[in-house]
Design an enzyme around this catalytic site. Structure first.
Site, PDB file in Angstrom:
ATOM      1  CD  GLN A 102       8.514  19.573 -11.863  1.00 33.51           C
ATOM      2  OE1 GLN A 102       9.572  19.215 -12.381  1.00 33.51           O
ATOM      3  NE2 GLN A 102       7.450  19.903 -12.562  1.00 33.51           N
TER       4      GLN A 102
ATOM      5  N   GLY B   8       0.144  13.201 -11.906  1.00 29.74           N
ATOM      6  CA  GLY B   8       0.443  13.991 -10.711  1.00 29.74           C
ATOM      7  C   GLY B   8      -0.767  14.719 -10.154  1.00 29.74           C
TER       8      GLY B   8
ATOM      9  CB  CYS C 247      -0.478  23.406 -14.775  1.00 25.84           C
ATOM     10  SG  CYS C 247       0.129  21.737 -15.030  1.00 25.84           S
TER      11      CYS C 247
END
Lengths: 391, 378
Positions: free
Chosen positions: B182, B72, B325
């Site tokens: 997501q 991603g 993250c």
């Protein structure tokens, strides 16, 4: 709210008494192309074909993408089919076209009333609908000359249809309405475009590819499958014959003058393709040649190639520039595949200095250096079949 | 009686059996370089292209529109930087939001430092981005609109489909990028219908394995690469493709259950959890009411995230305090929502997957109830 696709057929409207036949082929083609999505019912009225999905779960976005690639359609649009009650129609205009109207700055309304029993006349329908849209989308203004969105209200027999933007169809004639032809495909940019263009004129396609292992690779053939896969999104399924061509090419190299290798090779290809075309009941050959593009595509070279053909050879790209061909190949999504760097049969044994003005007499004499007839028959006989259909 | 339950599926998911098998098979049998022109390479290439087709089919796009990346973050970087570089001759304005993932947010900050004008829409107190703000922000010189489909911390669903409309209405050339990491596999997404030109997706959020993601690039647009090298991925993302992770990605996509049925299941699970929380009291929901049922962000009054996380973890319940993250920093997303101070100190994110069960939900609720009793609150 029931949603349908309204299809306007193009040239077919000109076909007089044959029109019904053409429409039937078109509907058959659409049915076939939409079959993976679910069942559709088709009805025809006043040069419009209405495709209604048999149930709500059918994906109309995808259906539209497929229909955009069916030849024989001038334009189409997604439409809401609603009860012929004016309040229902007004509500539906606002709700159904919300997405389009919220993008736009200007609009106008067009009404058609083929059901003359409907109480309001077209100008009144336009006025009322316009008023309601302005209320719902205050950011819009009316522009009758060049609006961003045209809101169409069509009062027909069974339903009122509401639609916005019309989508341009692929044009042309329904595939199968003009017969069948055999496309010679190498893997370059031109031949898939040529196939696409002739399919557009209603020809069903079969294809011949010449493979010369070990000079050409499995990837080169795979590339042809991918290219035809793209073309078949327009043309419907294509039967591909992969011809083992190594033996003939090696014989040419061993026996004929280098400067006319390519012309002789093309004559051999035409001979093989013709046998396969006859077997497949195809009435013509199709190539991606364009006059003067390369040495084997000069007028003189073409005279030599055509001399071995008994059936017409269609060359739809004959008068086109390379950039015009590339534009089409990008449109049909074959360009990126065509430029993959695998050697194909046409680039094997290419002469350094090909003759651009070969004479028929010279070529015929040179060709007699080996006994090609049995090899031609054998190559056609041993061609392997691959069925290509759109994803 | 269960002893552990995993609720951090927004961070990563357990690989499904299909993905594991596909990766293993690829490692053992299809280890060739897909660019090699021999049999070993050809079979790896066939697997790679088959995987591309499977993912394209799922997104209803053409295989040529799928470009594999490492995940991603790389997809987001490629999309944002590649689009900005390509489009800069039309303008310098980029519209995005305050609640993007750092892969987009920080990349835009970098572009902001080099002369681009970055406009970030703020969420309302409910966590949602308003459509009207979006329409107002997009100007004719806007070159890129980058908006996630579902927020990774709160599950907020963003008005992605309006981005193209805003661009069209403003007469701008803007490309539309959607970080759908997501959302992919968890809500119906079709880039062409959403008017999205670039869409980032990732394998390990949908039970694939780590190391593969993809960027959808509509065939109607082009962007510039960020790395240079070979001819792979049409030169947009050169480098030998990670075939095992990509094969697992495709296998995970094929194994995805029916999206709508699955969402109903998730909504029921979420309702079960929120009903328990309401009964318990002292737990405030930070997610918008209409958020994705897969992600729920709550604050437990008076208990900071870290001790809560540690307590739950020690008892076999795995949640997170926000984006994995950002490793524990105070949430930029929740701050942008102007949440009252106490709630900012104590968020926990509970994210579901198709493997989540009612029993696990009950276990989670029991543990949170225990935590409230046992952790010293200020």
């Amino acid at each position: 709210m029931k949603e349908v696709i309204l299809i306007k057929n193009g040239e077919l409207a000109l076909k007089g008494l044959n029109r019904r036949t053409f429409e039937d082929i078109l509907i058959k083609n659409m049915k076939h192309r939409l079959s993976s999505l679910g069942k559709f019912d088709f009805s025809v009225a006043q040069s419009t074909i209405v495709a209604s999905p048999a149930d709500d779960s059918i994906d109309l976005d995808e259906a539209c993408e497929k229909i955009a690639k069916v030849f024989g359609i001038a334009a189409f649009s997604r439409a809401a089919a609603v009860e012929k009650d004016f309040n229902v129609i007004l509500d539906a205009c606002v709700k159904y076209l919300e997405d389009e109207l919220s993008c736009a700055k200007t609009f106008k309304v067009e009404a058609k009333r083929s059901d003359k029993k409907f109480p309001l006349q077209s100008p009144e329908i336009c006025r009322e609908t316009g008023g309601r849209i302005l209320e719902a989308f205050p950011h819009l203004t009316v522009d009758v000359h060049s609006p961003d969105v045209v809101v169409n209200v069509e009062i027909r027999d069974e339903y009122a249809y509401i639609h916005g933007r019309q989508i341009k169809g692929s044009g042309g004639m329904p595939v199968g309405s003009s017969g069948k032809a055999c496309l010679l495909i190498s893997g370059g940019i031109d031949s898939p475009v040529a196939g696409y263009m002739m399919a557009k004129r209603g020809l069903e396609l079969t294809a011949v590819h010449f493979a010369s292992p070990p000079y050409t690779s499995e990837r080169a053939e795979q590339k042809v499958h991918s290219l035809l896969g793209k073309v078949s999104e327009y043309s419907g399924k294509i039967g591909l014959w992969v011809v083992p061509f190594t033996g003939i090419q090696e014989k040419i190299k061993d026996n004929c003058p280098e400067e006319i290798f390519t012309v002789i090779m093309r004559r051999m290809m035409m001979r093989v393709a013709q046998i396969i075309a006859l077997r497949e009941k195809a009435g013509a050959l199709i190539t991606g040649e364009s006059v003067g593009q390369v040495a084997s595509q000069t007028l003189y070279a073409m005279i030599c190639t055509d001399n071995v053909c008994d059936m017409p050879v269609f060359r739809p790209l004959i008068g086109m520039d390379k950039d015009e061909v590339i534009a089409i190949s990008r449109k049909i999504d074959t360009f990126d595949i065509s430029v993959l760097p695998y050697e194909d049969c046409c680039t094997v044994f290419t002469p350094k200095h090909p003759r651009t003005r070969p004479t028929l007499d010279y070529v015929e004499r040179a060709e007699e250096a080996f006994d090609y007839a049995p090899m031609i028959a054998e190559a056609a006989q041993n061609a392997r079949f691959v069925n290509i259909s759109a994803r | 009686m269960i002893t552990s339950a995993y609720f951090d599926n927004s961070a990563t998911t357990m690989p499904c059996e299909e993905a594991v098998l596909a990766a293993e098979k690829a490692i053992k049998e299809f280890w060739g370089n897909p660019s090699s022109l021999h049999g070993v390479g050809n079979s790896a290439n066939a697997l790679l292209e088959g995987s591309r087709e499977a993912i394209a089919d799922f997104l209803h796009c053409s295989p040529g529109e799928i470009y594999f990346t490492s995940g991603g973050t790389e997809s987001d970087n490629l999309a944002v930087l590649g689009a900005a570089e390509k489009m800069k001759r039309y303008g310098k304005r980029i519209v995005s939001t305050e609640i993007e993932h750092p892969a987009v947010y920080d990349t835009l900050t970098k572009l902001g430092n080099s002369g681009f004008e970055i406009v970030r829409l703020k969420p309302g107190a409910d966590g949602n981005i308003s459509e009207k703000d979006l329409f107002d922000a997009v100007t004719p010189d806007t070159i890129l609109i980058s908006m996630m489909a579902v927020n990774n911390e709160t599950g907020a669903v963003l008005p992605v489909a309006s981005a193209k409309k805003a661009a069209v209405r403003a007469d701008s050339h803007a490309l539309i990028h959607c970080d759908a990491v997501q959302a992919f596999g968890k809500m119906p997404l079709r880039p062409s219908s959403l008017g999205v030109d670039l869409m980032s997706i990732s394998a390990h959020k949908i039970h694939g394995v780590k190391g593969a993601g993809a960027l959808y690039i509509s065939k109607n647009v082009s962007i510039l690469p960020r790395v240079y090298g070979g001819e792979q991925e049409s030169k947009v993302r050169p480098g030998t493709e990670a075939v095992p992770a990509i094969a697992a990605f495709a296998a995970a996509v094929k194994a995805l259950p029916n999206i709508n049925a699955e969402r109903e299941k998730m909504s029921a699970l979420r309702k079960r959890m929120l009903d328990r929380f309401a009964l318990e009291g002292g737990i405030e929901v930070n997610s918008p009411a209409d958020s994705s049922p897969y992600v729920t962000n709550v604050s437990v009054t008076g208990i900071k995230s870290e001790p809560m996380l540690n307590f739950l973890s020690a008892n076999g319940v795995y949640v997170s305090s926000g984006s994995a993250c950002s490793k524990g920093k105070k949430s930029r997303v929740l701050k942008a929502m102007n949440l009252p101070g106490g709630r900012l100190e104590s968020p926990i994110r509970i994210s579901f997957s198709r493997y989540t069960t009612e029993e696990e939900i009950d276990f989670l609720c029991d543990m949170i109830a225990r935590a409230k009793k046992e952790i010293y609150s200020k």
